[in-house]
Design a protein around this motif. Structure first.
Motif, PDB file in Angstrom:
ATOM      1  N   SER A   1      46.972  39.271  82.052  1.00 52.76           N
ATOM      2  CA  SER A   1      47.497  40.025  83.193  1.00 52.76           C
ATOM      3  C   SER A   1      48.351  39.168  84.134  1.00 52.76           C
ATOM      4  CB  SER A   1      46.362  40.693  83.953  1.00 52.76           C
ATOM      5  OG  SER A   1      45.707  39.747  84.763  1.00 52.76           O
ATOM      6  N   ILE A   2      48.408  37.853  83.935  1.00 55.44           N
ATOM      7  CA  ILE A   2      49.250  37.049  84.817  1.00 55.44           C
ATOM      8  C   ILE A   2      50.707  37.038  84.371  1.00 55.44           C
ATOM      9  CG2 ILE A   2      47.398  35.539  85.593  1.00 55.44           C
ATOM     10  CD1 ILE A   2      48.501  33.455  83.582  1.00 55.44           C
ATOM     11  N   ASN A   3      50.989  37.622  83.213  1.00 53.82           N
ATOM     12  CA  ASN A   3      52.375  37.667  82.750  1.00 53.82           C
ATOM     13  C   ASN A   3      53.256  38.365  83.785  1.00 53.82           C
ATOM     14  OD1 ASN A   3      54.639  39.259  81.371  1.00 53.82           O
ATOM     15  ND2 ASN A   3      54.158  37.661  79.895  1.00 53.82           N
ATOM     16  N   TRP A   4      54.315  37.709  84.217  1.00 53.29           N
ATOM     17  CA  TRP A   4      55.129  38.245  85.295  1.00 53.29           C
ATOM     18  C   TRP A   4      55.768  39.590  84.949  1.00 53.29           C
ATOM     19  CZ3 TRP A   4      56.105  38.896  90.091  1.00 53.29           C
ATOM     20  CH2 TRP A   4      57.278  39.561  90.450  1.00 53.29           C
ATOM     21  N   ALA A   5      56.239  39.730  83.706  1.00 50.19           N
ATOM     22  CA  ALA A   5      56.941  40.968  83.335  1.00 50.19           C
ATOM     23  C   ALA A   5      56.017  42.183  83.459  1.00 50.19           C
ATOM     24  CB  ALA A   5      57.493  40.855  81.913  1.00 50.19           C
ATOM     25  N   ARG A   6      54.713  41.957  83.247  1.00 53.26           N
ATOM     26  CA  ARG A   6      53.790  43.082  83.418  1.00 53.26           C
ATOM     27  C   ARG A   6      53.759  43.520  84.873  1.00 53.26           C
ATOM     28  NH1 ARG A   6      48.099  42.078  80.523  1.00 53.26           N
ATOM     29  NH2 ARG A   6      47.673  44.057  81.573  1.00 53.26           N
ATOM     30  N   VAL A   7      53.686  42.570  85.784  1.00 54.82           N
ATOM     31  CA  VAL A   7      53.697  42.922  87.217  1.00 54.82           C
ATOM     32  C   VAL A   7      54.998  43.644  87.551  1.00 54.82           C
ATOM     33  CG1 VAL A   7      53.640  42.009  89.572  1.00 54.82           C
ATOM     34  CG2 VAL A   7      52.184  40.984  87.817  1.00 54.82           C
ATOM     35  N   ALA A   8      56.111  43.100  87.088  1.00 51.90           N
ATOM     36  CA  ALA A   8      57.418  43.688  87.420  1.00 51.90           C
ATOM     37  C   ALA A   8      57.518  45.129  86.922  1.00 51.90           C
ATOM     38  CB  ALA A   8      58.539  42.826  86.829  1.00 51.90           C
ATOM     39  N   ALA A   9      57.035  45.385  85.695  1.00 53.91           N
ATOM     40  CA  ALA A   9      57.128  46.741  85.144  1.00 53.91           C
ATOM     41  C   ALA A   9      56.300  47.729  85.962  1.00 53.91           C
ATOM     42  CB  ALA A   9      56.660  46.739  83.686  1.00 53.91           C
ATOM     43  N   GLN A  10      55.227  47.244  86.582  1.00 51.15           N
ATOM     44  CA  GLN A  10      54.357  48.133  87.363  1.00 51.15           C
ATOM     45  C   GLN A  10      54.959  48.494  88.725  1.00 51.15           C
ATOM     46  OE1 GLN A  10      50.726  45.854  87.284  1.00 51.15           O
ATOM     47  NE2 GLN A  10      50.297  46.401  85.171  1.00 51.15           N
ATOM     48  N   ILE A  11      55.932  47.724  89.187  1.00 45.79           N
ATOM     49  CA  ILE A  11      56.584  48.043  90.469  1.00 45.79           C
ATOM     50  C   ILE A  11      57.224  49.432  90.393  1.00 45.79           C
ATOM     51  CG2 ILE A  11      58.492  47.391  92.010  1.00 45.79           C
ATOM     52  CD1 ILE A  11      57.962  44.450  91.174  1.00 45.79           C
ATOM     53  N   VAL A  12      57.716  49.776  89.207  1.00 49.80           N
ATOM     54  CA  VAL A  12      58.517  51.000  89.038  1.00 49.80           C
ATOM     55  C   VAL A  12      57.755  52.252  89.476  1.00 49.80           C
ATOM     56  CG1 VAL A  12      59.753  52.434  87.365  1.00 49.80           C
ATOM     57  CG2 VAL A  12      59.837  49.931  87.166  1.00 49.80           C
ATOM     58  N   TYR A  13      56.474  52.368  89.081  1.00 50.39           N
ATOM     59  CA  TYR A  13      55.789  53.637  89.380  1.00 50.39           C
ATOM     60  C   TYR A  13      55.402  53.782  90.852  1.00 50.39           C
ATOM     61  CZ  TYR A  13      51.598  50.921  87.832  1.00 50.39           C
ATOM     62  OH  TYR A  13      50.619  49.980  87.625  1.00 50.39           O
ATOM     63  N   TYR A  14      55.406  52.708  91.607  1.00 49.80           N
ATOM     64  CA  TYR A  14      55.230  52.874  93.063  1.00 49.80           C
ATOM     65  C   TYR A  14      56.467  53.585  93.637  1.00 49.80           C
ATOM     66  CZ  TYR A  14      51.032  50.012  93.045  1.00 49.80           C
ATOM     67  OH  TYR A  14      49.768  49.539  92.803  1.00 49.80           O
ATOM     68  N   PHE A  15      57.637  53.181  93.173  1.00 48.97           N
ATOM     69  CA  PHE A  15      58.870  53.852  93.604  1.00 48.97           C
ATOM     70  C   PHE A  15      58.870  55.303  93.129  1.00 48.97           C
ATOM     71  CE2 PHE A  15      60.242  49.573  94.418  1.00 48.97           C
ATOM     72  CZ  PHE A  15      61.191  49.686  95.423  1.00 48.97           C
ATOM     73  N   LYS A  16      58.513  55.490  91.846  1.00 48.88           N
ATOM     74  CA  LYS A  16      58.529  56.828  91.263  1.00 48.88           C
ATOM     75  C   LYS A  16      57.605  57.768  92.047  1.00 48.88           C
ATOM     76  CE  LYS A  16      59.522  59.707  87.850  1.00 48.88           C
ATOM     77  NZ  LYS A  16      60.837  60.366  87.850  1.00 48.88           N
TER      78      LYS A  16
ATOM     79  N   GLY B   1      41.103  45.011  89.893  1.00 46.01           N
ATOM     80  CA  GLY B   1      40.287  43.995  89.241  1.00 46.01           C
ATOM     81  C   GLY B   1      40.983  42.661  89.360  1.00 46.01           C
ATOM     82  N   ASN B   2      41.952  42.429  88.491  1.00 41.92           N
ATOM     83  CA  ASN B   2      42.685  41.167  88.498  1.00 41.92           C
ATOM     84  C   ASN B   2      43.865  41.133  89.469  1.00 41.92           C
ATOM     85  OD1 ASN B   2      41.421  39.215  86.841  1.00 41.92           O
ATOM     86  ND2 ASN B   2      41.868  40.493  85.068  1.00 41.92           N
ATOM     87  N   PHE B   3      44.022  42.174  90.284  1.00 42.19           N
ATOM     88  CA  PHE B   3      45.046  42.213  91.317  1.00 42.19           C
ATOM     89  C   PHE B   3      46.460  42.332  90.740  1.00 42.19           C
ATOM     90  CE2 PHE B   3      47.352  40.674  95.156  1.00 42.19           C
ATOM     91  CZ  PHE B   3      46.672  41.354  96.141  1.00 42.19           C
ATOM     92  N   GLY B   4      46.578  42.770  89.479  1.00 44.81           N
ATOM     93  CA  GLY B   4      47.909  42.920  88.898  1.00 44.81           C
ATOM     94  C   GLY B   4      48.590  44.190  89.379  1.00 44.81           C
TER      95      GLY B   4
END
Ligand SMILES: *Cc1c(COP(=O)(O)O)cnc(C)c1O
Length: 469
Positions: free
Chosen positions: A222-237, A257-260
Protein backbone atom coordinates in the motif's frame (compact mmCIF):
# COMPACT_ATOMS: atom_id res chain seq x y z
CA UNK A 1 7.01 17.05 -11.11
CA UNK A 2 9.80 15.38 -9.19
CA UNK A 3 9.48 12.85 -6.39
CA UNK A 4 11.53 13.01 -3.22
CA UNK A 5 11.77 10.83 -0.12
CA UNK A 6 10.24 11.71 3.27
CA UNK A 7 13.65 10.87 4.77
CA UNK A 8 15.56 13.20 2.47
CA UNK A 9 18.03 10.69 1.04
CA UNK A 10 16.87 10.24 -2.55
CA UNK A 11 17.77 12.27 -5.62
CA UNK A 12 14.59 13.84 -7.08
CA UNK A 13 13.13 11.46 -9.69
CA UNK A 14 10.27 11.49 -12.21
CA UNK A 15 7.11 9.39 -11.83
CA UNK A 16 8.32 6.53 -14.07
CA UNK A 17 11.39 6.03 -11.90
CA UNK A 18 9.44 5.55 -8.67
CA UNK A 19 6.49 3.66 -10.17
CA UNK A 20 7.78 0.13 -9.66
CA UNK A 21 9.43 0.78 -6.31
CA UNK A 22 8.32 0.22 -2.74
CA UNK A 23 10.25 2.08 -0.07
CA UNK A 24 12.65 4.81 -1.19
CA UNK A 25 16.32 3.69 -1.01
CA UNK A 26 16.73 5.59 2.29
CA UNK A 27 13.79 3.79 3.91
CA UNK A 28 11.36 6.69 3.44
CA UNK A 29 8.27 7.05 1.26
CA UNK A 30 8.19 8.83 -2.08
CA UNK A 31 6.14 12.02 -2.35
CA UNK A 32 5.84 14.89 -4.88
CA UNK A 33 8.25 17.77 -4.23
CA UNK A 34 5.17 20.03 -4.40
CA UNK A 35 1.48 19.19 -4.82
CA UNK A 36 -0.13 20.35 -8.04
CA UNK A 37 -2.87 22.92 -7.51
CA UNK A 38 -6.01 23.62 -9.49
CA UNK A 39 -6.03 26.49 -11.95
CA UNK A 40 -8.95 28.95 -11.66
CA UNK A 41 -11.98 27.40 -13.35
CA UNK A 42 -10.31 24.01 -13.71
CA UNK A 43 -12.67 22.28 -11.28
CA UNK A 44 -15.84 23.53 -12.98
CA UNK A 45 -14.36 22.43 -16.31
CA UNK A 46 -14.29 18.88 -14.95
CA UNK A 47 -18.02 18.69 -14.20
CA UNK A 48 -19.00 16.85 -17.36
CA UNK A 49 -16.09 14.43 -17.50
CA UNK A 50 -16.41 10.65 -17.49
CA UNK A 51 -14.38 8.73 -14.90
CA UNK A 52 -11.49 7.92 -17.27
CA UNK A 53 -11.39 11.52 -18.50
CA UNK A 54 -11.29 12.83 -14.94
CA UNK A 55 -8.64 10.27 -14.01
CA UNK A 56 -6.54 11.45 -16.93
CA UNK A 57 -6.96 15.14 -16.01
CA UNK A 58 -5.78 14.46 -12.46
CA UNK A 59 -3.10 11.82 -13.01
CA UNK A 60 -1.36 13.74 -15.79
CA UNK A 61 -0.39 16.21 -13.06
CA UNK A 62 1.40 13.43 -11.16
CA UNK A 63 2.67 11.29 -14.04
CA UNK A 64 3.82 14.22 -16.17
CA UNK A 65 6.73 12.33 -17.73
CA UNK A 66 4.46 9.83 -19.49
CA UNK A 67 3.27 10.80 -23.00
CA UNK A 68 -0.26 12.22 -22.61
CA UNK A 69 -1.74 9.92 -25.25
CA UNK A 70 -0.31 6.85 -23.53
CA UNK A 71 -1.67 7.93 -20.17
CA UNK A 72 -5.09 8.61 -21.64
CA UNK A 73 -5.11 5.16 -23.27
CA UNK A 74 -4.21 3.57 -19.93
CA UNK A 75 -7.16 5.31 -18.25
CA UNK A 76 -9.54 4.23 -21.02
CA UNK A 77 -8.34 0.65 -20.73
CA UNK A 78 -8.61 0.59 -16.90
CA UNK A 79 -11.81 2.39 -15.99
CA UNK A 80 -14.43 0.53 -18.02
CA UNK A 81 -17.97 -0.61 -17.27
CA UNK A 82 -16.83 -4.16 -18.10
CA UNK A 83 -14.36 -4.12 -15.19
CA UNK A 84 -16.23 -1.91 -12.68
CA UNK A 85 -19.79 -2.89 -13.61
CA UNK A 86 -21.05 0.65 -14.38
CA UNK A 87 -20.01 3.66 -16.47
CA UNK A 88 -19.93 5.71 -13.27
CA UNK A 89 -17.13 3.43 -11.91
CA UNK A 90 -17.78 4.91 -8.44
CA UNK A 91 -21.59 5.26 -8.25
CA UNK A 92 -23.25 7.34 -5.55
CA UNK A 93 -26.22 6.05 -3.51
CA UNK A 94 -28.22 8.22 -1.08
CA UNK A 95 -28.27 6.83 2.48
CA UNK A 96 -30.17 9.64 4.22
CA UNK A 97 -30.77 13.34 3.75
CA UNK A 98 -27.36 14.84 2.89
CA UNK A 99 -25.53 11.52 3.36
CA UNK A 100 -24.30 9.37 0.50
CA UNK A 101 -22.44 6.14 -0.03
CA UNK A 102 -19.63 6.47 -2.58
CA UNK A 103 -19.39 2.98 -4.10
CA UNK A 104 -15.73 2.04 -4.54
CA UNK A 105 -16.17 -1.72 -4.48
CA UNK A 106 -17.47 -2.73 -7.86
CA UNK A 107 -14.18 -3.98 -9.29
CA UNK A 108 -13.28 -7.67 -9.72
CA UNK A 109 -12.51 -8.42 -6.05
CA UNK A 110 -15.38 -6.34 -4.63
CA UNK A 111 -13.18 -3.99 -2.57
CA UNK A 112 -11.89 -0.45 -3.14
CA UNK A 113 -8.30 -1.61 -3.63
CA UNK A 114 -9.22 -2.64 -7.19
CA UNK A 115 -9.58 1.00 -8.26
CA UNK A 116 -5.88 1.67 -7.81
CA UNK A 117 -4.63 -1.85 -8.38
CA UNK A 118 -6.28 -2.26 -11.79
CA UNK A 119 -4.48 0.88 -12.95
CA UNK A 120 -1.22 -0.34 -11.42
CA UNK A 121 -1.44 -3.57 -13.43
CA UNK A 122 -1.75 -1.63 -16.67
CA UNK A 123 0.92 0.92 -15.67
CA UNK A 124 3.38 -1.84 -14.73
CA UNK A 125 2.81 -3.72 -17.99
CA UNK A 126 3.15 -0.52 -20.02
CA UNK A 127 6.42 0.46 -18.30
CA UNK A 128 7.96 -3.00 -18.52
CA UNK A 129 7.14 -3.30 -22.22
CA UNK A 130 8.87 0.03 -22.78
CA UNK A 131 12.00 -0.81 -20.81
CA UNK A 132 12.12 -4.47 -21.80
CA UNK A 133 12.23 -5.45 -18.14
CA UNK A 134 10.19 -7.99 -16.24
CA UNK A 135 8.93 -8.24 -12.71
CA UNK A 136 8.18 -11.01 -10.22
CA UNK A 137 5.76 -9.70 -7.63
CA UNK A 138 6.17 -11.46 -4.33
CA UNK A 139 3.81 -10.81 -1.44
CA UNK A 140 1.77 -12.17 1.42
CA UNK A 141 -1.92 -11.71 1.96
CA UNK A 142 -4.59 -12.51 4.49
CA UNK A 143 -7.22 -11.77 1.87
CA UNK A 144 -7.97 -8.42 0.24
CA UNK A 145 -4.68 -7.04 -1.09
CA UNK A 146 -3.33 -10.23 -2.59
CA UNK A 147 -6.55 -10.97 -4.35
CA UNK A 148 -6.77 -7.44 -5.75
CA UNK A 149 -3.15 -7.66 -6.95
CA UNK A 150 -3.74 -10.99 -8.69
CA UNK A 151 -6.81 -9.73 -10.52
CA UNK A 152 -4.86 -6.66 -11.61
CA UNK A 153 -1.80 -8.58 -12.83
CA UNK A 154 -3.43 -11.69 -14.35
CA UNK A 155 -2.46 -12.18 -17.98
CA UNK A 156 -0.09 -9.19 -17.95
CA UNK A 157 3.02 -9.58 -20.06
CA UNK A 158 6.42 -9.67 -18.29
CA UNK A 159 4.77 -9.90 -14.87
CA UNK A 160 4.39 -12.91 -12.59
CA UNK A 161 2.78 -12.93 -9.16
CA UNK A 162 3.82 -15.19 -6.28
CA UNK A 163 1.28 -14.73 -3.51
CA UNK A 164 1.57 -16.41 -0.14
CA UNK A 165 -1.49 -17.00 2.01
CA UNK A 166 -1.99 -19.00 5.20
CA UNK A 167 -3.25 -22.47 4.21
CA UNK A 168 -6.96 -22.92 5.07
CA UNK A 169 -7.11 -19.64 7.04
CA UNK A 170 -8.87 -17.37 4.56
CA UNK A 171 -12.64 -17.33 4.17
CA UNK A 172 -14.06 -19.74 1.58
CA UNK A 173 -15.07 -16.82 -0.59
CA UNK A 174 -11.62 -15.21 -0.48
CA UNK A 175 -9.90 -18.53 -1.09
CA UNK A 176 -12.13 -19.25 -4.07
CA UNK A 177 -11.60 -15.76 -5.46
CA UNK A 178 -7.82 -16.17 -5.53
CA UNK A 179 -7.38 -19.87 -6.16
CA UNK A 180 -9.86 -20.07 -9.02
CA UNK A 181 -7.55 -17.95 -11.19
CA UNK A 182 -6.11 -20.20 -13.87
CA UNK A 183 -3.74 -17.66 -15.46
CA UNK A 184 -0.26 -19.15 -15.87
CA UNK A 185 1.43 -15.97 -14.55
CA UNK A 186 -0.32 -16.26 -11.15
CA UNK A 187 1.14 -18.55 -8.48
CA UNK A 188 -0.95 -19.12 -5.36
CA UNK A 189 1.21 -20.52 -2.59
CA UNK A 190 -0.71 -21.78 0.44
CA UNK A 191 1.72 -21.84 3.36
CA UNK A 192 1.28 -24.26 6.26
CA UNK A 193 1.15 -21.64 9.01
CA UNK A 194 -0.47 -18.30 9.86
CA UNK A 195 -0.33 -14.92 8.10
CA UNK A 196 2.74 -13.83 10.12
CA UNK A 197 4.65 -16.86 8.81
CA UNK A 198 3.85 -15.73 5.27
CA UNK A 199 5.01 -12.21 6.02
CA UNK A 200 8.23 -13.50 7.61
CA UNK A 201 8.95 -15.49 4.45
CA UNK A 202 8.49 -12.40 2.29
CA UNK A 203 10.78 -10.43 4.58
CA UNK A 204 13.46 -13.14 4.59
CA UNK A 205 13.47 -13.42 0.80
CA UNK A 206 13.44 -9.62 0.35
CA UNK A 207 16.43 -9.20 2.66
CA UNK A 208 18.52 -11.28 0.29
CA UNK A 209 19.51 -8.40 -2.01
CA UNK A 210 21.29 -10.66 -4.53
CA UNK A 211 18.31 -12.94 -4.91
CA UNK A 212 15.98 -9.95 -5.14
CA UNK A 213 18.02 -8.39 -7.93
CA UNK A 214 18.65 -11.63 -9.82
CA UNK A 215 14.94 -12.48 -10.00
CA UNK A 216 13.60 -8.89 -10.29
CA UNK A 217 11.47 -9.28 -7.16
CA UNK A 218 9.01 -6.47 -6.51
CA UNK A 219 5.98 -5.74 -4.35
CA UNK A 220 2.63 -4.02 -4.71
CA UNK A 221 2.00 -3.00 -1.11
CA UNK A 222 0.00 0.00 0.00
CA UNK A 223 2.97 2.40 0.12
CA UNK A 224 3.24 2.37 -3.67
CA UNK A 225 2.79 5.99 -4.70
CA UNK A 226 0.76 5.28 -7.85
CA UNK A 227 -1.87 3.56 -5.73
CA UNK A 228 -2.30 6.69 -3.61
CA UNK A 229 -2.41 8.88 -6.71
CA UNK A 230 -5.09 6.74 -8.39
CA UNK A 231 -7.27 7.03 -5.28
CA UNK A 232 -7.24 10.85 -5.43
CA UNK A 233 -9.56 10.64 -8.46
CA UNK A 234 -12.66 9.36 -6.66
CA UNK A 235 -12.57 12.15 -4.08
CA UNK A 236 -12.95 14.57 -6.99
CA UNK A 237 -15.55 12.35 -8.64
CA UNK A 238 -17.63 12.16 -5.44
CA UNK A 239 -17.33 15.88 -4.79
CA UNK A 240 -18.38 16.72 -8.37
CA UNK A 241 -21.40 14.41 -8.07
CA UNK A 242 -22.94 16.15 -5.02
CA UNK A 243 -22.11 19.81 -5.59
CA UNK A 244 -23.36 22.47 -7.97
CA UNK A 245 -21.10 25.32 -6.84
CA UNK A 246 -17.32 25.32 -7.02
CA UNK A 247 -16.82 26.54 -3.45
CA UNK A 248 -19.16 24.11 -1.77
CA UNK A 249 -17.56 22.07 0.99
CA UNK A 250 -18.11 18.35 1.41
CA UNK A 251 -16.91 15.94 4.12
CA UNK A 252 -15.67 12.38 3.58
CA UNK A 253 -15.81 9.48 6.04
CA UNK A 254 -13.06 6.92 5.40
CA UNK A 255 -12.65 3.45 6.96
CA UNK A 256 -8.89 3.40 7.55
CA UNK A 257 -6.06 0.99 8.16
CA UNK A 258 -2.77 1.76 6.47
CA UNK A 259 -3.78 5.38 5.79
CA UNK A 260 -3.59 4.92 2.01
CA UNK A 261 -7.18 5.78 1.15
CA UNK A 262 -7.52 8.84 3.37
CA UNK A 263 -4.02 10.02 2.40
CA UNK A 264 -5.41 10.40 -1.13
CA UNK A 265 -8.29 12.48 0.26
CA UNK A 266 -5.84 14.68 2.12
CA UNK A 267 -3.86 15.28 -1.09
CA UNK A 268 -7.08 16.10 -2.98
CA UNK A 269 -7.73 18.75 -0.34
CA UNK A 270 -4.19 20.08 -0.66
CA UNK A 271 -4.74 20.36 -4.42
CA UNK A 272 -7.66 22.67 -3.72
CA UNK A 273 -10.72 20.40 -3.65
CA UNK A 274 -13.14 22.01 -1.14
CA UNK A 275 -13.11 19.26 1.48
CA UNK A 276 -14.29 20.35 4.89
CA UNK A 277 -13.62 17.33 7.07
CA UNK A 278 -11.68 14.14 6.49
CA UNK A 279 -13.33 11.82 8.98
CA UNK A 280 -11.01 8.94 9.78
CA UNK A 281 -12.62 5.77 11.15
CA UNK A 282 -10.83 2.84 12.74
CA UNK A 283 -12.09 -0.36 14.33
CA UNK A 284 -10.80 -1.61 17.69
CA UNK A 285 -7.27 -1.29 16.27
CA UNK A 286 -7.30 2.44 16.89
CA UNK A 287 -3.68 3.47 16.24
CA UNK A 288 -4.78 6.33 14.00
CA UNK A 289 -7.81 7.45 16.02
CA UNK A 290 -5.53 7.72 19.04
CA UNK A 291 -3.10 9.90 17.09
CA UNK A 292 -5.70 12.35 15.80
CA UNK A 293 -7.23 12.69 19.27
CA UNK A 294 -4.03 12.94 21.30
CA UNK A 295 -1.00 13.55 19.08
CA UNK A 296 0.57 10.27 20.18
CA UNK A 297 1.38 7.79 17.40
CA UNK A 298 1.89 4.45 19.14
CA UNK A 299 2.39 1.35 17.01
CA UNK A 300 1.14 -1.94 18.43
CA UNK A 301 3.15 -5.15 18.73
CA UNK A 302 1.64 -7.68 16.30
CA UNK A 303 0.39 -9.85 19.16
CA UNK A 304 -1.69 -6.89 20.35
CA UNK A 305 -3.53 -6.48 17.06
CA UNK A 306 -7.13 -7.54 17.61
CA UNK A 307 -8.77 -9.79 15.02
CA UNK A 308 -11.99 -7.99 14.24
CA UNK A 309 -15.01 -8.27 11.98
CA UNK A 310 -13.49 -5.56 9.76
CA UNK A 311 -10.27 -7.53 9.20
CA UNK A 312 -8.79 -5.36 6.42
CA UNK A 313 -8.38 -2.60 9.00
CA UNK A 314 -6.56 -4.78 11.56
CA UNK A 315 -3.19 -3.03 11.52
CA UNK A 316 -0.35 -2.58 13.99
CA UNK A 317 1.06 0.50 12.24
CA UNK A 318 -0.13 2.68 9.37
CA UNK A 319 2.38 2.35 6.55
CA UNK A 320 1.36 5.48 4.60
CA UNK A 321 1.23 7.73 7.64
CA UNK A 322 4.78 8.99 7.13
CA UNK A 323 3.65 10.92 4.04
CA UNK A 324 1.21 12.95 6.08
CA UNK A 325 3.62 13.50 8.97
CA UNK A 326 6.25 14.74 6.50
CA UNK A 327 3.89 17.60 5.59
CA UNK A 328 2.82 18.24 9.20
CA UNK A 329 6.50 18.49 10.14
CA UNK A 330 7.02 21.26 7.60
CA UNK A 331 8.58 18.82 5.10
CA UNK A 332 11.73 18.58 7.18
CA UNK A 333 13.22 15.09 6.60
CA UNK A 334 15.40 15.42 9.72
CA UNK A 335 12.25 15.64 11.86
CA UNK A 336 10.73 12.60 10.11
CA UNK A 337 13.92 10.58 10.60
CA UNK A 338 13.95 11.48 14.29
CA UNK A 339 10.26 10.59 14.78
CA UNK A 340 10.66 7.16 13.17
CA UNK A 341 13.86 6.60 15.16
CA UNK A 342 11.68 7.05 18.24
CA UNK A 343 9.11 4.60 16.86
CA UNK A 344 11.85 2.02 16.29
CA UNK A 345 13.46 2.63 19.68
CA UNK A 346 10.42 2.89 21.97
CA UNK A 347 7.32 2.25 19.87
CA UNK A 348 5.83 5.74 19.72
CA UNK A 349 6.25 9.46 19.15
CA UNK A 350 4.32 12.26 20.78
CA UNK A 351 3.48 15.44 18.87
CA UNK A 352 0.98 16.82 21.40
CA UNK A 353 1.54 20.52 22.01
CA UNK A 354 3.92 20.87 19.04
CA UNK A 355 3.61 23.10 15.98
CA UNK A 356 3.34 19.90 13.93
CA UNK A 357 0.25 18.80 15.85
CA UNK A 358 -1.20 22.25 15.38
CA UNK A 359 -0.76 21.71 11.62
CA UNK A 360 -2.45 18.31 11.97
CA UNK A 361 -5.42 19.90 13.71
CA UNK A 362 -5.66 22.59 11.03
CA UNK A 363 -5.66 20.04 8.21
CA UNK A 364 -9.32 19.04 8.57
CA UNK A 365 -8.92 15.58 10.11
CA UNK A 366 -11.26 14.32 12.80
CA UNK A 367 -11.49 10.71 13.93
CA UNK A 368 -13.33 8.02 15.81
CA UNK A 369 -13.37 4.27 16.38
CA UNK A 370 -15.97 1.55 16.43
CA UNK A 371 -16.55 -1.83 18.03
CA UNK A 372 -18.05 -5.03 16.70
CA UNK A 373 -21.35 -4.07 18.33
CA UNK A 374 -21.24 -0.63 16.64
CA UNK A 375 -20.78 -2.31 13.26
CA UNK A 376 -23.67 -4.69 13.79
CA UNK A 377 -25.93 -1.83 14.96
CA UNK A 378 -24.90 0.38 12.03
CA UNK A 379 -25.48 -2.35 9.43
CA UNK A 380 -28.94 -2.99 10.92
CA UNK A 381 -29.86 0.67 11.18
CA UNK A 382 -28.79 1.55 7.64
CA UNK A 383 -30.65 -1.47 6.33
CA UNK A 384 -33.82 -0.53 8.23
CA UNK A 385 -33.70 3.12 7.16
CA UNK A 386 -32.65 2.76 3.52
CA UNK A 387 -32.86 -0.92 2.53
CA UNK A 388 -29.13 -0.84 1.70
CA UNK A 389 -26.76 -3.49 3.02
CA UNK A 390 -23.26 -2.24 3.85
CA UNK A 391 -20.24 -4.30 4.80
CA UNK A 392 -18.44 -4.17 8.15
CA UNK A 393 -15.61 -1.84 7.02
CA UNK A 394 -18.03 0.58 5.44
CA UNK A 395 -20.05 0.41 8.66
CA UNK A 396 -17.02 1.62 10.65
CA UNK A 397 -16.90 4.65 8.36
CA UNK A 398 -20.63 5.34 8.46
CA UNK A 399 -20.75 5.09 12.25
CA UNK A 400 -17.91 7.57 12.78
CA UNK A 401 -19.02 9.73 9.84
CA UNK A 402 -22.48 10.28 11.29
CA UNK A 403 -20.94 11.29 14.64
CA UNK A 404 -19.02 14.07 12.90
CA UNK A 405 -21.70 15.14 10.48
CA UNK A 406 -22.51 18.86 10.26
CA UNK A 407 -25.71 20.54 9.12
CA UNK A 408 -25.59 21.73 5.53
CA UNK A 409 -22.37 19.88 4.69
CA UNK A 410 -22.88 16.87 2.41
CA UNK A 411 -21.29 13.74 3.89
CA UNK A 412 -19.85 11.10 1.56
CA UNK A 413 -19.18 7.75 3.22
CA UNK A 414 -16.68 5.66 1.29
CA UNK A 415 -17.83 2.10 0.69
CA UNK A 416 -14.63 0.05 0.82
CA UNK A 417 -16.02 -3.46 0.27
CA UNK A 418 -19.25 -5.15 -0.75
CA UNK A 419 -21.12 -7.10 1.94
CA UNK A 420 -20.85 -10.29 -0.16
CA UNK A 421 -17.19 -10.50 0.92
CA UNK A 422 -18.10 -10.71 4.60
CA UNK A 423 -21.11 -12.98 4.58
CA UNK A 424 -20.86 -14.26 8.16
CA UNK A 425 -20.99 -10.78 9.66
CA UNK A 426 -24.00 -9.86 7.56
CA UNK A 427 -25.79 -13.03 8.66
CA UNK A 428 -25.02 -12.04 12.24
CA UNK A 429 -26.37 -8.51 11.73
CA UNK A 430 -29.38 -9.16 9.51
CA UNK A 431 -30.16 -12.85 9.92
CA UNK A 432 -29.60 -13.61 6.26
CA UNK A 433 -26.71 -13.61 3.79
CA UNK A 434 -26.10 -10.61 1.51
CA UNK A 435 -26.76 -10.77 -2.20
CA UNK A 436 -23.85 -11.74 -4.39
CA UNK A 437 -23.17 -9.78 -7.55
CA UNK A 438 -23.75 -11.56 -10.85
CA UNK A 439 -20.95 -13.95 -11.67
CA UNK A 440 -19.99 -14.65 -8.05
CA UNK A 441 -22.89 -16.95 -7.12
CA UNK A 442 -21.00 -20.22 -7.33
CA UNK A 443 -17.43 -19.09 -7.01
CA UNK A 444 -16.63 -21.75 -4.36
CA UNK A 445 -17.46 -24.50 -6.87
CA UNK A 446 -14.87 -23.42 -9.47
CA UNK A 447 -11.72 -25.51 -9.90
CA UNK A 448 -8.83 -24.18 -7.79
CA UNK A 449 -5.17 -23.87 -8.66
CA UNK A 450 -2.67 -23.55 -5.79
CA UNK A 451 0.35 -25.19 -4.26
CA UNK A 452 0.68 -26.06 -0.56
CA UNK A 453 4.13 -25.33 0.87
CA UNK A 454 5.98 -25.35 4.18
CA UNK A 455 7.10 -22.09 5.77
CA UNK A 456 10.65 -22.70 4.62
CA UNK A 457 12.79 -19.90 3.17
CA UNK A 458 15.06 -22.15 1.09
CA UNK A 459 12.11 -24.03 -0.42
CA UNK A 460 10.40 -20.73 -1.22
CA UNK A 461 13.47 -19.32 -2.99
CA UNK A 462 13.83 -22.55 -4.89
CA UNK A 463 10.21 -22.36 -6.04
CA UNK A 464 10.59 -18.75 -7.21
CA UNK A 465 13.87 -19.53 -8.97
CA UNK A 466 12.17 -22.30 -10.93
CA UNK A 467 9.06 -20.30 -11.86
CA UNK A 468 10.26 -16.69 -12.16
CA UNK A 469 9.89 -14.81 -15.42
C1 LIG B 1 -7.54 -1.98 2.71
C2 LIG B 1 -8.92 -1.76 3.23
C3 LIG B 1 -9.23 -0.70 4.12
C4 LIG B 1 -8.18 0.22 4.68
O1 LIG B 1 -7.64 1.09 3.71
P1 LIG B 1 -6.25 1.85 3.95
O2 LIG B 1 -5.91 2.47 2.67
O3 LIG B 1 -5.26 0.76 4.36
O4 LIG B 1 -6.45 2.83 5.06
C5 LIG B 1 -10.55 -0.52 4.49
N1 LIG B 1 -11.51 -1.34 4.04
C6 LIG B 1 -11.27 -2.38 3.20
C7 LIG B 1 -12.38 -3.26 2.78
C8 LIG B 1 -9.96 -2.62 2.76
O5 LIG B 1 -9.71 -3.66 1.94
Amino acid sequence: MRYISTRGGMAPAPFSDILLGGLAPDGGLTIPDAYPTLAPGELSGWRGLSYPELAFAILRKFADDLPADDLRALMDKTYTAAIFRSEAITPLTPLADGVWLLGLSNGPTLAFKDIAMQLLGNLFEYTLLKTGGHLNIFGATSGDTGSSAEYAMRGKRNIRVFMLSPHRKMSRFQTAQMFSLQDPNIFNLAVRGVFDDCQDLVKAVSQDADFKARYAIGTVNSINWARVAAQIVYYFKGWLAVTARDDQEVSFAVPSGNFGNICAGYIAKRMGLPIRRLILATNENNVLDEFFRTGVYRVRPTDQVAQTSSPSMDISKASNFERFIFDAAGRDPAVVRELWRQVDARGFFDLSGSAAFHAVRASGFVSGASTHQNRMDTIRRIHQDSGIVIDTHTADGVKVGLEHREDGVPLLCLETALPAKFEESIVEALGRPPERPTGYENIEALPQRFEVMDADVAAMKNYIARHAG
